[in-house]
Design an enzyme around this catalytic site. Sequence first.
Site, PDB file in Angstrom:
ATOM      1  N   HIS A 183     -11.128  -4.611   9.743  1.00  0.00           N
ATOM      2  CA  HIS A 183     -11.738  -4.745   8.421  1.00  0.00           C
ATOM      3  C   HIS A 183     -13.083  -4.026   8.360  1.00  0.00           C
ATOM      4  O   HIS A 183     -13.974  -4.437   7.634  1.00  0.00           O
ATOM      5  CB  HIS A 183     -11.938  -6.222   8.070  1.00  0.00           C
ATOM      6  CG  HIS A 183     -10.737  -6.849   7.419  1.00  0.00           C
ATOM      7  ND1 HIS A 183      -9.459  -6.606   7.834  1.00  0.00           N
ATOM      8  CD2 HIS A 183     -10.629  -7.714   6.377  1.00  0.00           C
ATOM      9  CE1 HIS A 183      -8.616  -7.308   7.075  1.00  0.00           C
ATOM     10  NE2 HIS A 183      -9.301  -7.981   6.182  1.00  0.00           N
ATOM     11  N   GLU A 242       0.797  -1.219   0.000  1.00  0.00           N
ATOM     12  CA  GLU A 242       0.000   0.000   0.000  1.00  0.00           C
ATOM     13  C   GLU A 242       0.833   1.274   0.000  1.00  0.00           C
ATOM     14  O   GLU A 242       0.519   2.235  -0.694  1.00  0.00           O
ATOM     15  CB  GLU A 242      -0.950   0.021   1.209  1.00  0.00           C
ATOM     16  CG  GLU A 242      -2.112  -0.955   1.124  1.00  0.00           C
ATOM     17  CD  GLU A 242      -1.741  -2.381   1.479  1.00  0.00           C
ATOM     18  OE1 GLU A 242      -0.587  -2.620   1.906  1.00  0.00           O
ATOM     19  OE2 GLU A 242      -2.593  -3.266   1.327  1.00  0.00           O
TER      20      GLU A 242
HETATM   21  C1  LIG Z   1      -2.608  -4.358   4.529  1.00  0.00           C
HETATM   22  C2  LIG Z   1      -3.518  -5.305   3.853  1.00  0.00           C
HETATM   23  N1  LIG Z   1      -3.659  -5.228   2.526  1.00  0.00           N
HETATM   24  C3  LIG Z   1      -4.473  -6.091   1.893  1.00  0.00           C
HETATM   25  C4  LIG Z   1      -5.167  -7.042   2.577  1.00  0.00           C
HETATM   26  C5  LIG Z   1      -6.101  -8.003   1.872  1.00  0.00           C
HETATM   27  N2  LIG Z   1      -5.551  -9.337   1.956  1.00  0.00           N
HETATM   28  C6  LIG Z   1      -5.991 -10.240   2.853  1.00  0.00           C
HETATM   29  S1  LIG Z   1      -5.114 -11.654   2.783  1.00  0.00           S
HETATM   30  C7  LIG Z   1      -4.188 -11.085   1.506  1.00  0.00           C
HETATM   31  C8  LIG Z   1      -3.153 -11.893   0.831  1.00  0.00           C
HETATM   32  C9  LIG Z   1      -2.440 -12.703   1.726  1.00  0.00           C
HETATM   33  O1  LIG Z   1      -1.631 -13.561   1.002  1.00  0.00           O
HETATM   34  P1  LIG Z   1      -0.543 -14.344   1.795  1.00  0.00           P
HETATM   35  O2  LIG Z   1       0.172 -13.387   2.678  1.00  0.00           O
HETATM   36  O3  LIG Z   1       0.256 -15.097   0.820  1.00  0.00           O
HETATM   37  O4  LIG Z   1      -1.376 -15.308   2.750  1.00  0.00           O
HETATM   38  P2  LIG Z   1      -2.337 -16.513   2.327  1.00  0.00           P
HETATM   39  O5  LIG Z   1      -3.707 -15.939   2.233  1.00  0.00           O
HETATM   40  O6  LIG Z   1      -1.866 -17.060   1.055  1.00  0.00           O
HETATM   41  O7  LIG Z   1      -2.241 -17.464   3.447  1.00  0.00           O
HETATM   42  C10 LIG Z   1      -4.538  -9.805   1.177  1.00  0.00           C
HETATM   43  C11 LIG Z   1      -3.919  -9.039   0.100  1.00  0.00           C
HETATM   44  C12 LIG Z   1      -5.011  -7.065   3.967  1.00  0.00           C
HETATM   45  N3  LIG Z   1      -5.675  -7.928   4.725  1.00  0.00           N
HETATM   46  N4  LIG Z   1      -4.170  -6.208   4.574  1.00  0.00           N
END
Ligand SMILES: Cc1ncc(C[n+]2csc(CCOP(=O)(O)OP(=O)(O)O)c2C)c(N)n1
Lengths: 327, 325
Positions: free
Chosen positions: A133, A64
Amino acid sequence: MCSNNRKLNFGLAINEAIRQMMETDDTVFLIGQGVKSPWYVGNTCNGLVEQFGEERVIDTPVSENAITGAAVGASIAGMKAIVVHPRVDFVLYAFDPIVNQAANWHYMNGGKSSAPVVFWLIVNRGGEQAAQHSQALHSMFAHVPGLKVVAPSTPYDAKGLMVSSIMEENPVVFIDDRWLYRSQDAVPEEMYQIPIGKGIVRNEGNAATLVSFSYMALESQKAVDELKEQGIDVEFIDLRTIKPLDTEIIYNSVKKTGKLIIADGSWKTGSVAGEISALVVENIFEYLKAPIKRVCLPDAPAPASESIESVYYKTKDDIIKAIKEIL
Amino acid sequence: MTYSKDFLEKLYWMMLRIRMCEESLVDPILKGEIKTPCHLYSGQEAVATGVGAALEQKDYVFGNHRSHGHYLAKGGDMTAMIAEIYGKEAGCSRGRGGSMHLISPENGVMGIVPIVSGTISLALGSALSIKIKKEDKVTVSFFGDGATGEGVLYESLNFASLKKLPIIFACENNLYSTHLPINEIRTNRNIFNIANPFEIETYRVDGNNVLEVYETAQKAVESCRSGKGPVFIEFLTYRFRGHVGPDDNIQGTHTDIRPKDEIEAWLKKDPLTQFKKYLIENNISTEIDFEQIQNKVEAEVNAANDFAKNSPKPNKEDLCKYVFK
Ligand SMILES: Cc1ncc(C[n+]2csc(CCOP(=O)(O)OP(=O)(O)O)c2C)c(N)n1
Ligand SMILES: [Mg+2]
């Protein structure tokens, strides 16, 4: 007001604004998380990648701070960036480019450079998503000099304000709410603008003045309709922009009714509702016939459990109750 | 390395607890009885279990949105977790946090949040506190491949290395960050290499092999305890379910872009099936042993669900309780 009766929902109205602006102006581009995914941004980005390609519709890693900064930087360098954040909560990582950089840029550089960027931030709450959220942070942005903050509540205004935000020469925070995305409205197909800084009277009345914006304007409209059935005519103003505030439209109404209720979808302390109250007391105190009422969230983080989440968020009933307390 | 039957069966038991616990949520989520967004851990059990087994109760763990497994493997109570997911007052966060805010300080589960990378710097701070207080503890910071996009990870790596803090950066690379496959968020897939410029010891392991996870975690824990500073571990793994919820058909849209054959290939690498096979082939456990474990876990999961469903939600009057201490 509308040149035709085609109906569009809120998300598609934003979609049309962005598409038309990208068609008319090659410097406009969209960047942010999930512009390829309806799960993130609803139908607001339908067809955009297909039409404009991945060079102008850019899905991004979870970064971000850098991506928001990049949007600001691109705007300094002559582009018109729309940077979208599918949740306002994530934008807290990006306060530096928004507050320190974009907001101050024109002033601290003596007017020699500006950052005409659109920060499009989506409030996405409810559904037991809890504290990180669910936040609505419009008041924090409204606090900062150099930022304009718009918060439409209807598809018609969403399209017109998105167009104006993109055309604006200053940084604009465009805040909407996933709870608005279901609403439908007649939206003209041609491009049009809604002026930034202008509210609208949605219902005329003498009993009291109700001021609201964004999602709470929908609850306000419901309250107004219900009160009308009871023979109570409330003047209802949808601000559409919260910075700069349309003080004239508020003052004119309060001078007529003498009573003011403000419905603001965020926390009470330090709220836009608080600012409006202060302005009214400061400037037209003599017209007030009753204490001002604010319908806001309690000063608490959003809870998860539905049992307390359901009393956390305010509805038309809370607005009606507040109005009746000062009638 | 040779391990006792008891130890190995405990690893299997923990993986099965996580799996059955997660799978027990599927039906209630689909029926709308569970509303809080659940990012299920099914498929990644070996990571939490192997790391958890290398830690002691006093050690710290911080997690992310997909942390049901981290919580359980670090000793968090299953009943309190499921009650939390059902939004009940008896939940580990008293129904205020939901699935994405699990906590169990007495077991070292120090904080779990859905802001991506949100706890990495907090984990860093807990390691700093360990160092200042000269405690014999280690912190594990769990995050996903998606978190490698956030600057705070690199800031934390640098500071941890600079101050030789006892922290393990545990990256679960499941190849996806919401709707984006890893090649759309970075040019280099070798995440473990990001620790190199910071002169942090770094490993990549098969995150579906619980023994490999355990052995690497064990080494990392020892290194931290002996004051050598941070360690980075990349675990290669895969989630069996959608990004959030059982599948990715969310809000009427199908957003899971993972290829079918990729999913099937990973299902064949199921950490539980693989470990069970290992235990049988090495004549460590018998079908009877597995049956016993299965029955025990099933009873626990059922009891936890029953309790959670039947316990009360927070009182409306208590909405603002806990804003301040
Ligand atoms: C600061 C922020 N930006 C965006 C999101 C939306 N978001 C939730 S989970 C996620 C991706 C997570 O991917 P990863 O870290 O690989 O974890 P996984 O879900 O694969 O376990 C995103 C972008 C968030 N929760 N927090
Ligand atoms: Mg991932």
